[in-house]
Enzyme design. Sequence first.
Site, PDB file in Angstrom:
ATOM      1  N   TYR A  72       0.932  -1.129  -0.050  1.00  0.00           N
ATOM      2  CA  TYR A  72       0.209   0.036  -0.045  1.00  0.00           C
ATOM      3  C   TYR A  72       0.833   1.161  -0.035  1.00  0.00           C
ATOM      4  O   TYR A  72       0.622   2.041  -0.862  1.00  0.00           O
ATOM      5  CB  TYR A  72      -0.934   0.100   1.133  1.00  0.00           C
ATOM      6  N   PHE A 124      -7.673  20.154 -23.835  1.00  0.00           N
ATOM      7  CA  PHE A 124      -8.415  18.588 -24.224  1.00  0.00           C
ATOM      8  C   PHE A 124      -9.676  18.641 -23.545  1.00  0.00           C
ATOM      9  O   PHE A 124      -9.795  19.201 -22.627  1.00  0.00           O
ATOM     10  CB  PHE A 124      -7.235  17.584 -23.620  1.00  0.00           C
ATOM     11  N   ASP A 125     -10.610  17.674 -24.079  1.00  0.00           N
ATOM     12  CA  ASP A 125     -12.045  17.666 -23.609  1.00  0.00           C
ATOM     13  C   ASP A 125     -12.160  17.178 -22.151  1.00  0.00           C
ATOM     14  O   ASP A 125     -12.890  18.032 -21.518  1.00  0.00           O
ATOM     15  CB  ASP A 125     -12.901  16.734 -24.468  1.00  0.00           C
ATOM     16  N   ASP A 216       0.282  19.645 -20.799  1.00  0.00           N
ATOM     17  CA  ASP A 216      -0.592  18.514 -20.958  1.00  0.00           C
ATOM     18  C   ASP A 216       0.035  17.342 -21.855  1.00  0.00           C
ATOM     19  O   ASP A 216       0.057  17.817 -23.121  1.00  0.00           O
ATOM     20  CB  ASP A 216      -2.023  19.123 -21.456  1.00  0.00           C
ATOM     21  N   ALA A 218       0.542  14.094 -22.650  1.00  0.00           N
ATOM     22  CA  ALA A 218       0.125  12.579 -23.006  1.00  0.00           C
ATOM     23  C   ALA A 218       0.885  12.209 -23.999  1.00  0.00           C
ATOM     24  O   ALA A 218       1.191  11.065 -24.266  1.00  0.00           O
ATOM     25  CB  ALA A 218      -1.176  12.638 -23.259  1.00  0.00           C
ATOM     26  N   LYS A 259      -1.151   7.205 -23.646  1.00  0.00           N
ATOM     27  CA  LYS A 259      -0.575   7.185 -24.739  1.00  0.00           C
ATOM     28  C   LYS A 259       0.766   7.065 -24.979  1.00  0.00           C
ATOM     29  O   LYS A 259       0.982   5.741 -24.866  1.00  0.00           O
ATOM     30  CB  LYS A 259      -0.991   8.913 -25.269  1.00  0.00           C
ATOM     31  N   HIS A 453     -20.250  13.996 -26.674  1.00  0.00           N
ATOM     32  CA  HIS A 453     -20.029  13.091 -27.705  1.00  0.00           C
ATOM     33  C   HIS A 453     -19.630  11.570 -27.231  1.00  0.00           C
ATOM     34  O   HIS A 453     -19.922  10.557 -28.012  1.00  0.00           O
ATOM     35  CB  HIS A 453     -18.545  13.308 -28.442  1.00  0.00           C
TER      36      HIS A 453
HETATM   37  C1  LIG Z   1      -6.238  11.387 -23.116  1.00  0.00           C
HETATM   38  C2  LIG Z   1      -5.853  12.805 -22.635  1.00  0.00           C
HETATM   39  C3  LIG Z   1      -6.253  13.194 -21.430  1.00  0.00           C
HETATM   40  C4  LIG Z   1      -7.220  12.428 -20.607  1.00  0.00           C
HETATM   41  O1  LIG Z   1      -6.607  11.177 -20.084  1.00  0.00           O
HETATM   42  P1  LIG Z   1      -7.311   9.920 -19.800  1.00  0.00           P
HETATM   43  O2  LIG Z   1      -6.186   8.955 -19.470  1.00  0.00           O
HETATM   44  O3  LIG Z   1      -8.071   9.407 -20.989  1.00  0.00           O
HETATM   45  O4  LIG Z   1      -8.180  10.189 -18.524  1.00  0.00           O
HETATM   46  C5  LIG Z   1      -5.797  14.476 -21.218  1.00  0.00           C
HETATM   47  N1  LIG Z   1      -5.239  15.254 -21.924  1.00  0.00           N
HETATM   48  C6  LIG Z   1      -4.747  14.964 -23.177  1.00  0.00           C
HETATM   49  C7  LIG Z   1      -3.715  15.784 -23.984  1.00  0.00           C
HETATM   50  C8  LIG Z   1      -5.082  13.541 -23.554  1.00  0.00           C
HETATM   51  O5  LIG Z   1      -4.568  13.151 -24.823  1.00  0.00           O
END
Ligand SMILES: *Cc1c(COP(=O)(O)O)cnc(C)c1O
Length: 461
Positions: A72, A124-125, A216, A218, A259, A453
């Site tokens: 943990y 990002f959404d 951000d 990813a 990603k 969406h």
């Molecule tokens: C996928 C993504 C997110 C959200 O991440 P999840 O792992 O799907 O929750 C945030 N910002 C960017 C740029 C992303 O590509």
Amino acid sequence: MKYMTAEPFRIKMVEPITRSTKAQRQQWLQEAGYNAFRLKSEQVYIDCITDSGTSAMSQAQWSAMMMGDEAYAGCRSFYRLEASVQDIFGMPYVQPTHQGRAADYIMTQIYCRPGAYAIGNMHFDTFRGNAEMMGCLPVDYAIAEGMDTASAPHPFKGNIDLNKMQSLIDEKGAENICVCIITITCNNNGGQPVSMQNIREVSALCKKYNIPVVLDSARLAENAYFIKTREPGYENKSIKEITNEMFSYCETATMSSKKDGLVNIGGLFVTRNKSVYEQANQLAIVHEGFITYGGMSGRDMEALAVGLQEACDFDYLDYRIKQVAYLGEKLKERGVPIIEPTGGHGVYVDGRRFFPQIPQSEFPSQRLVCALYEEAGVRAVEIGACAFGSIDKITGEPVYPAIEAMRIAINRRVYTNNHMDVIANALGDIYENRDQYRGMKIVHQGSIQSLRHFTAGFELL
Ligand SMILES: *Cc1c(COP(=O)(O)O)cnc(C)c1O
């Protein structure tokens, strides 16, 4: 390396995919309310709805999973992950989360507030959803070339327009801008990269006005590849030298490790600011899990520690980006209009140029998603009027986004170029018959507009 242009791996385990008839797919599509998110995976032949969490893991990652320490607190796997992240991000404090959106949530709680602006290239959404729930105001300031799906190729369409930033600062006052979020690469306009120069200049402008910068990140490795191959002065730098420099210009980074982490689940909140880290720890404990796992299992952290390193391997990235470019070239040969150049994780087909007879209010890109699935069982995703349409707060009228596209997201290390050929042939054929298609309308949607969406239902017109 002459001749060595095929996929840089051989396949050790296979996952069968199902073939189906057009009549079956038409029925499934209708049952799914013409929303690709509501199809079952088994109804799909080639799945390009997202590159998120869909990567194939390597033998090194699978064997690392067996070393997972599920304690943990203070587990070995966390410290391995921490070291791998520090190596690539060059920042000391690492808080794992269960996904990227949990890192978005933590970041929003720390940096955002109601009524304040969050500047970005294109948010990002899942950040938008978090911002919307808080009442923070996201603004998209990608350069003009990046806002136009038909613009001429430009090496860094993900760049932020510094003039637009300066105007907002002058107009609203720096104190009303809570954060600047640079998304690398910029998903919403084609997986387009941001140049090092732009990250540096945005960061300098923010520093002048005391606005914190968040990356951000990813798709950090794909962005670094584009800097190495497109930006003068970086051709001889390693991918990790480039990632380290990118993050040197921000205070904090969020990452969906689904990603460029080359894993199926997980996220990261990384910072150089100790007090921000301590706030993130508190939020993680409430919403995610203890500091040293934050919603991930030990084995998942092991796989991520290895996956991040593999994603920063130049040979892997070269294969990855060239496979996306290959699909783009095949589509262009068939006349299909795409955003150019192709970006890091997919090919984006221009919905407006593909179906000029369908107005944006009738979802041309969503219609294309349905057509591609119906014809070939290929599942792509709409990035347009449904995903990014909003409602004007004053007039109540719908507002349509600049980008109207269908994204064909390419999973990492999953499909071969034969699969790319299937997609290109199917889309080429649909393009030849494009006059036959009419638009669609939404018949129901969820309560958070920026995430509608995922669940909306449609009808064909
Ligand atoms: C996928 C993504 C997110 C959200 O991440 P999840 O792992 O799907 O929750 C945030 N910002 C960017 C740029 C992303 O590509």
